[in-house]
Design an enzyme around this catalytic site. Structure first.
Site, short mmCIF file in Angstrom:
data_model
loop_
_atom_site.label_atom_id
_atom_site.label_comp_id
_atom_site.label_asym_id
_atom_site.label_seq_id
_atom_site.Cartn_x
_atom_site.Cartn_y
_atom_site.Cartn_z
CE LYS A 30 -2.59 2.41 3.69
NZ LYS A 30 -1.45 3.16 4.24
CG ASN A 31 2.41 2.72 3.56
OD1 ASN A 31 1.22 2.94 3.37
ND2 ASN A 31 2.93 2.61 4.77
CB CYS A 124 -5.00 5.90 10.56
SG CYS A 124 -5.50 4.39 9.77
NE ARG A 129 -0.34 10.31 9.97
CZ ARG A 129 -0.59 9.18 9.32
NH1 ARG A 129 -1.73 8.57 9.49
NH2 ARG A 129 0.30 8.68 8.50
CG ASP A 314 2.63 1.48 9.49
OD1 ASP A 314 2.22 2.34 10.28
OD2 ASP A 314 2.79 1.69 8.27
NE ARG A 407 -7.20 4.11 5.18
CZ ARG A 407 -6.31 4.81 5.87
NH1 ARG A 407 -6.52 5.02 7.14
NH2 ARG A 407 -5.25 5.31 5.29
C1 UD1 Z 1 4.10 6.98 6.32
C2 UD1 Z 1 3.26 5.74 6.14
C3 UD1 Z 1 2.76 5.24 7.46
C4 UD1 Z 1 3.93 5.01 8.40
C5 UD1 Z 1 4.80 6.26 8.50
C6 UD1 Z 1 6.06 6.05 9.32
C7 UD1 Z 1 2.28 6.02 3.95
C8 UD1 Z 1 1.05 6.21 3.17
N1 UD1 Z 1 2.13 6.05 5.29
O1 UD1 Z 1 3.27 7.98 6.90
O2 UD1 Z 1 2.06 4.00 7.26
O3 UD1 Z 1 3.42 4.69 9.69
O4 UD1 Z 1 5.20 6.68 7.18
O5 UD1 Z 1 6.80 4.99 8.80
O6 UD1 Z 1 3.34 5.77 3.43
N2 UD1 Z 1 5.91 14.85 10.76
C9 UD1 Z 1 5.99 16.20 11.09
N3 UD1 Z 1 5.82 17.14 10.10
C10 UD1 Z 1 5.59 16.78 8.80
C11 UD1 Z 1 5.54 15.41 8.47
C12 UD1 Z 1 5.69 14.47 9.47
O7 UD1 Z 1 6.17 16.56 12.25
O8 UD1 Z 1 5.46 17.67 7.95
C13 UD1 Z 1 6.06 13.84 11.82
C14 UD1 Z 1 4.79 13.01 12.02
O9 UD1 Z 1 3.88 13.65 12.86
C15 UD1 Z 1 5.36 11.75 12.62
C16 UD1 Z 1 6.72 11.59 11.94
O10 UD1 Z 1 7.02 12.89 11.41
O11 UD1 Z 1 5.56 11.91 14.00
C17 UD1 Z 1 6.76 10.58 10.84
O12 UD1 Z 1 5.79 10.88 9.87
P1 UD1 Z 1 5.98 10.52 8.33
O13 UD1 Z 1 7.24 9.74 8.14
O14 UD1 Z 1 5.77 11.75 7.54
O15 UD1 Z 1 4.76 9.51 8.09
P2 UD1 Z 1 3.74 9.52 6.90
O16 UD1 Z 1 4.43 9.82 5.62
O17 UD1 Z 1 2.54 10.31 7.28
#
Ligand code: UD1
Length: 426
Positions: A30-31, A124, A129, A314, A407
């Protein structure tokens, strides 16, 4: 069949206590699939994505691509996407707010069309986030953002330009968005502190197959030389390491013995090592990952989530579910997302001894005898953890809220039935 079927969601009924045995093929990731689908916006032409998973988040992304003028069609073992003409019309708000990955459209549409107006993405309910890293990096590349009510408006009046970007945190989504914006930007972009998750690597490989010039693939320093345009490409979506991990722990928790065909073991070191600590024998063979329970289920001691190659956030809920029955105490520290312990409530309902000892910490007593209950899934991975708990429990478990599980899992009931589980969706 329509390109985007509406799935009926219902409940999952499980009669626990069966050792999983046999083999099952692991679905596409998925990711990896979601950002690659967003990337097809940049490829002027047709792309064929083999092993693209048939899950509701993918259907949402395909609906979004169609609303932008793209054509999508499932063919054999994959999906064909053609994005010859793209216009930023109003995208269906529910598809945007329904999943976090719609955020990838930001980089892709700014690159292709120079502007975007979209709702803040959802996903989710696993805590705050923020998207500050995405927005700041895109601003460095020439984008001006403003807000219109609940919508973000982005415009790059002079087009996107390369930039030196230092990510304070190796965010997966921000790395992907910058890549999407950079591949056709003017000049060179350098990302320091990039996420190294295998799904980022898959996106780079797809983009390079389309004619992009990305160096440093798989490392935390990516260099992207902008090119004028990209063409379509055929690409195989890699197998899903989280789905493979879910079935691995389900086999371990039921004291089973399974072969996970095509499991991406090379990207599952942390998950495999933890399972070995808990009493699994894991062997990588030419066919996939072979997992056998050695009998005793031992508590893993400490589980600390981290960015890749650390233990994936995850997988945390699934390990939590299995550790409730293991001999000994477990401490879990969730360092990536807050509010990722919601599954503790329903697990307690089933008889688990779990205490929250801090904002990011859980203590698990171990040695519980889980009993089947009616429990509700509140998010994707927590939902899968309840299914695993149901497989280990005595009696019947009914998991509601299955739309969350759909999902990310193509057909969790069919997969687990192939391994001998008594599990049905009704
Ligand atoms: C992706 C994955 C999700 C996985 C996560 C971490 C997808 C669709 N989803 O989510 O399944 O759990 O990586 O491996 O690929 N953060 C900030 N500011 C930002 C962006 C992120 O503070 O602008 C923080 C988030 O709150 C979190 C951390 O960074 O604490 C990691 O988030 P991120 O790696 O961005 O996860 P996703 O891309 O949302």
């Amino acid at each position: 069949m329509s390109a985007i079927p509406q799935k009926a969601t219902g409940e999952i009924h499980i009669r626990g206590g069966v050792r999983l045995q046999g083999k099952v093929k692991v679905q596409g990731s998925k990711n990896a699939a979601l950002p690659i689908l967003a990337a097809t916006i940049l490829a002027e032409g047709e792309s064929f994505l083999k092993d693209c998973p048939k899950i509701s988040d993918v259907y949402r992304m395909l609906r979004l691509l169609q609303s932008l003028g793209g054509h999508v069609c499932w063919e054999g073992e994959g999906v064909c996407v053609s994005t010859g003409s793209i216009t930023t019309r109003d995208m269906p708000a529910d598809a945007i707010t329904g999943m976090r990955s719609s955020l990838c459209l930001l980089g892709a549409l700014l690159a292709r069309c120079g502007s975007i107006v979209m709702e803040y993405p959802g996903g989710c309910v696993i805590g705050k986030r923020p998207i500050d890293l995405h927005l700041r990096a895109l601003e460095q590349m020439g984008v001006c953002f403003s807000e219109e009510g609940d919508r973000i408006c982005g415009r790059a009046p002079e087009g996107l330009r390369g930039a030196e970007i230092h990510l304070a945190m190796p965010s997966v989504g921000a790395t992907e968005n910058i890549l999407l914006a950079a591949v056709t930007a003017r000049g060179c972009t350098r990302i320091e502190g990039a996420a190294r998750e295998p799904e980022v690597e898959a996106l780079c490989r797809y983009l390079n197959a389309c004619g992009a010039r990305i160096d440093g693939v798989g490392t935390s320093c990516l260099e992207i030389q902008g090119v004028r345009r990209l063409h379509g490409a055929a690409y195989r979506i890699p197998a899903d390491r989280i789905v493979a991990g879910t079935y691995l722990y389900a086999a371990l928790g039921t004291r089973g013995c399974v072969l996970l065909e095509q499991a991406p073991s090379q990207h599952m070191h942390g998950v495999i090592r933890m399972a070995e600590r808990m009493g699994a024998l894991c062997q990588v063979t030419g066919e996939g990952l072979y997992v056998q329970s050695l009998g005793e289920l031992t508590a893993p001691g400490m589980v600390r989530t981290g960015v890749y190659p650390g233990f994936p956030t995850d997988m945390q809920s699934v390990v939590l579910a299995v550790s409730t029955m293991a001999e000994g105490e477990t401490r879990i520290e969730e360092l990536i997302f807050e509010n990722r312990f919601r599954v503790a409530g329903p697990l307690r309902q089933m008889g688990a001894e779990i205490r929250q000892t801090g904002p990011h910490n859980l203590w698990v007593g171990g040695g519980a005898r889980l009993r089947g209950q009616r429990v509700e899934a509140c998010e994707l991975r927590g939902g899968a953890a309840l299914v695993v708990a149901g497989l280990m429990a005595e009696g019947e478990t009914v998991v509601t809220g299955c739309e969350y599980i759909e999902r990310g899992y193509e057909n969790i009931c069919k997969d687990l039935r192939e391994l001998g589980a008594r599990i049905y969706s009704v």
